[in-house]
Structures are given as C-alpha cells and as structure tokens.
Design a protein around this motif. Structure first.
Motif, PDB file in Angstrom:
ATOM      1  N   GLU A  43       0.836  -1.208   0.000  1.00 38.53           N
ATOM      2  CA  GLU A  43       0.000   0.000   0.000  1.00 38.53           C
ATOM      3  C   GLU A  43       0.871   1.257   0.000  1.00 38.53           C
ATOM      4  O   GLU A  43       0.564   2.244  -0.675  1.00 38.53           O
ATOM      5  N   GLU A  44       1.965   1.255   0.755  1.00 36.70           N
ATOM      6  CA  GLU A  44       2.854   2.418   0.789  1.00 36.70           C
ATOM      7  C   GLU A  44       3.532   2.623  -0.566  1.00 36.70           C
ATOM      8  O   GLU A  44       3.656   3.758  -1.040  1.00 36.70           O
ATOM      9  N   LEU A  45       3.955   1.542  -1.195  1.00 32.69           N
ATOM     10  CA  LEU A  45       4.552   1.665  -2.526  1.00 32.69           C
ATOM     11  C   LEU A  45       3.545   2.166  -3.550  1.00 32.69           C
ATOM     12  O   LEU A  45       3.877   2.985  -4.423  1.00 32.69           O
ATOM     13  N   ALA A  46       2.305   1.705  -3.448  1.00 32.89           N
ATOM     14  CA  ALA A  46       1.264   2.163  -4.364  1.00 32.89           C
ATOM     15  C   ALA A  46       1.004   3.661  -4.175  1.00 32.89           C
ATOM     16  O   ALA A  46       0.866   4.406  -5.152  1.00 32.89           O
ATOM     17  N   ALA A  47       0.948   4.098  -2.911  1.00 33.49           N
ATOM     18  CA  ALA A  47       0.721   5.515  -2.633  1.00 33.49           C
ATOM     19  C   ALA A  47       1.882   6.359  -3.156  1.00 33.49           C
ATOM     20  O   ALA A  47       1.679   7.423  -3.753  1.00 33.49           O
ATOM     21  N   LEU A  48       3.104   5.896  -2.962  1.00 36.93           N
ATOM     22  CA  LEU A  48       4.271   6.623  -3.459  1.00 36.93           C
ATOM     23  C   LEU A  48       4.270   6.687  -4.984  1.00 36.93           C
ATOM     24  O   LEU A  48       4.578   7.725  -5.574  1.00 36.93           O
ATOM     25  N   THR A  49       3.898   5.610  -5.622  1.00 32.71           N
ATOM     26  CA  THR A  49       3.848   5.571  -7.079  1.00 32.71           C
ATOM     27  C   THR A  49       2.828   6.576  -7.610  1.00 32.71           C
ATOM     28  O   THR A  49       3.087   7.280  -8.598  1.00 32.71           O
ATOM     29  N   VAL A  50       1.690   6.662  -6.959  1.00 36.68           N
ATOM     30  CA  VAL A  50       0.654   7.605  -7.390  1.00 36.68           C
ATOM     31  C   VAL A  50       1.143   9.042  -7.238  1.00 36.68           C
ATOM     32  O   VAL A  50       0.957   9.878  -8.128  1.00 36.68           O
TER      33      VAL A  50
END
Length: 61
Positions: free
Chosen positions: A9-16
């Motif tokens: 979830e943290e990687l997804a948020a950073l990617t966005v």
C-alpha cells in the motif's frame, strides 16, 4: 537515513504521488492586454501644446 521495508500500500501511494507530480501540465498562454488596459500611456512623455498637438494627443500617435 531512513530504512525499512515498505508495504504494498505504501509503494502504491508513493507511485501515485510520483506519477502525479511528473505529469506534464499544459502551459497557459498569457492573456493579451487590450489597448485600453495598456499601461503605456502612463509612462509616455507629457503632451506639448502647439501646432499638431491635437494629433499627438491620440492613443497611438
């Protein structure tokens, strides 16, 4: 230094966030200023009375 193992979830948020920041924004063109809103008349030389003075009093003389 910060270390750790980010969650999915943290990687997804950073990617966005990174994708949103790197997206190109269209440039806005400057709004043209009309002749009546021009500040050019404020800085022009004072008008001189005399022959042809009425013609020199025009906006684009």
């Amino acid at each position: 230094m910060v270390r750790g193992e980010p969650t999915a979830e943290e990687l997804a948020a950073l990617t966005v966030v990174v994708a949103a920041m790197s997206r190109r924004r269209p440039r806005r063109r400057p709004t043209p200023v009309g002749a009546w809103a021009s500040r050019g008349d404020v800085v022009r030389t004072p008008l001189q009375p005399g022959p042809g003075g009425w013609r020199a009093a025009g906006r684009f003389a």
